[in-house]
Design an enzyme around this catalytic site. Structure first.
Site, PDB file in Angstrom:
ATOM      1  N   TYR A 143       0.843  -1.199   0.000  1.00  0.00           N
ATOM      2  CA  TYR A 143       0.000   0.000   0.000  1.00  0.00           C
ATOM      3  C   TYR A 143       0.881   1.253   0.000  1.00  0.00           C
ATOM      4  CZ  TYR A 143      -2.718   3.883   1.791  1.00  0.00           C
ATOM      5  OH  TYR A 143      -3.276   5.137   1.966  1.00  0.00           O
ATOM      6  N   LYS A 181     -15.988   1.685   7.071  1.00  0.00           N
ATOM      7  CA  LYS A 181     -14.683   1.048   6.881  1.00  0.00           C
ATOM      8  C   LYS A 181     -14.466  -0.138   7.825  1.00  0.00           C
ATOM      9  CE  LYS A 181     -11.138   3.701   5.961  1.00  0.00           C
ATOM     10  NZ  LYS A 181     -10.101   4.762   6.061  1.00  0.00           N
TER      11      LYS A 181
END
Length: 312
Positions: A143, A181
Site C-alpha cells: 500500500y 470502513k
C-alpha cells in the site's frame, strides 16, 4: 472558482466529507462523483445534490463516464486503502494504474489534480521528529509502495505536461463518515465503539506509541486549499502534533463521561509505526493552512456527533 469538480472515491470517508464541503462552498458548481463502492457507502452522501456514477477508475470505463464533463479540478481519492492487502498486482493496478488514468483525463481537460498520498511512504521512523515532505521515503508494505510510486508518477507527469498536480499526504485521519470502513476505520473510532459497549479499550503495550491524528474537517480544508497551490508539489496533512494512545483514551473518557482503564496487549505486527508527526511548515507557509482542531477538540466533536448531541 471551480465550475466543474470531479471527485473520485467521493462516497468514501474523506471523499464524501470533501464533496459535501465543496457543495456548500461552491453552490453554483457542478460536482461529479465516481466511486466503485468497493469500500464506500451511499449513506455517506446523504444531502449530496450532484451526480454519482459507479466506476472503477483503473479501467477504461472512466474515460467514457465523464466524456461530456470537463472538470476544472479533479480530487483523486479513489484507491485501495486496506493496508493489509498483500496482493501486489491488485494493489498496484488499482492505485497506480487508476492514478495514471486520472492523469490522462486531466491532460485531456487541462484540469488541476489534487490526489491522496499517504504518510505511510515515510516508513517506520526511528527518530521522534516531525516528518518533512522531502525526507527519505521507506515504504514498508505494498500500500505504502503504491502511494510512493504515485508521488513519483505525479512529479514526472507534471514535469512532462506542465499540469498542476498536488499531493496531500494524509496522516491519521478520523471523524464522521468512516463507520463503513469497519475494522479499517480509525483507531479513535474503534476505541469509541469498545468503550461505548462497556468494554475496556484495548491498545498495544504500553500505550505510549504516538500518532499524528488529524480531524477529517481539517483534512478536507487542506485538500481544497491544495488546489490553489502555486505549483505541483506534495503537502503533509496532519495536525502537527503527536498524541499517545493513552491520551486518546483519556480524551475519549472525557467526551463520554466514562473512566475506563486501558487493556494492554502485545503488538502482533512485524511492521508497526511507533511514531508519526507531520511537519506542517510547508503547507502553512505556502497556503496559510493551520489546523483548527486539536486532538481533544476533534474527539469531543466527533463523539458528540456519534452520540447524536450535535449534527454534522
Amino acid at each position: 472558482m471551480f465550475h466543474n469538480i470531479l471527485i473520485t472515491g467521493g462516497a468514501g470517508f474523506i471523499g464524501s466529507n470533501l464533496a459535501l464541503k465543496l457543495q456548500k462552498e461552491y453552490p453554483n458548481s457542478k460536482i461529479l462523483i465516481l466511486d466503485d463502492f468497493s469500500s464506500a457507502n451511499f449513506k455517506n452522501l446523504k444531502g449530496f445534490k450532484g451526480i454519482v456514477y459507479s466506476c472503477d477508475v483503473s479501467t477504461d470505463e472512466v474515460f467514457f463516464k465523464i466524456e461530456d464533463f470537463k472538470p476544472d479540478v479533479i480530487f483523486h481519492l479513489a484507491s485501495i486503502t486496506d493496508t493489509t492487502v498483500t496482493d501486489q498486482e491488485y494493489m498496484m493496478r488499482r492505485n497506480v494504474d487508476g492514478f495514471k488514468n486520472v492523469l490522462e483525463l486531466a491532460y485531456d481537460n487541462e484540469s488541476i489534480v489534487v490526489y491522496a498520498s499517504s504518510a505511510s511512504v515515510y516508513g517506520n521512523v526511528r527518530e521522534k521528529v516531525p516528518l518533512k515532505e522531502d525526507r527519505e521515503k521507506s515504504p514498508e508494505n505494498v500500500y505504502a509502495f503504491s502511494k510512493y510510486i504515485m508521488d513519483n508518477l505525479a512529479q514526472e507527469f507534471a514535469e512532462k505536461t506542465s499540469l498542476k498536480i498536488v499531493g496531500v499526504r494524509y496522516f491519521n485521519v478520523y471523524g464522521p463518515r468512516e463507520a463503513h470502513k469497519g475494522k479499517f476505520a480509525s483507531m479513535i473510532y474503534q476505541l469509541y465503539l469498545q468503550m461505548k459497549s462497556g468494554q475496556r479499550p484495548r491498545i498495544f503495550k504500553w500505550g505510549e506509541q504516538k500518532r499524528d491524528f488529524v480531524y477529517v474537517k481539517d483534512a478536507v480544508d487542506a485538500t481544497i486549499l491544495a488546489a490553489k497551490a502555486p505549483r505541483s508539489t506534495v503537502y503533509n496533512v496532519g495536525s502537527g502534533e503527536a498524541t499517545s494512545f493513552n491520551d486518546v483514551i483519556k480524551y475519549l473518557n472525557q467526551a463520554l463521561g466514562t473512566d475506563f482503564e486501558p487493556e494492554y496487549f502485545d503488538c502482533p505486527y512485524d511492521f508497526y509505526q511507533e511514531y508519526t508527526q507531520a511537519d506542517m511548515t510547508k503547507i502553512k507557509e505556502e497556503l496559510g493552512f493551520v489546523p483548527r482542531y486539536s486532538i481533544q477538540r476533534g474527539i469531543k466533536e466527533y463523539v458528540d456527533i456519534l452520540e447524536g448531541r450535535i449534527n454534522e
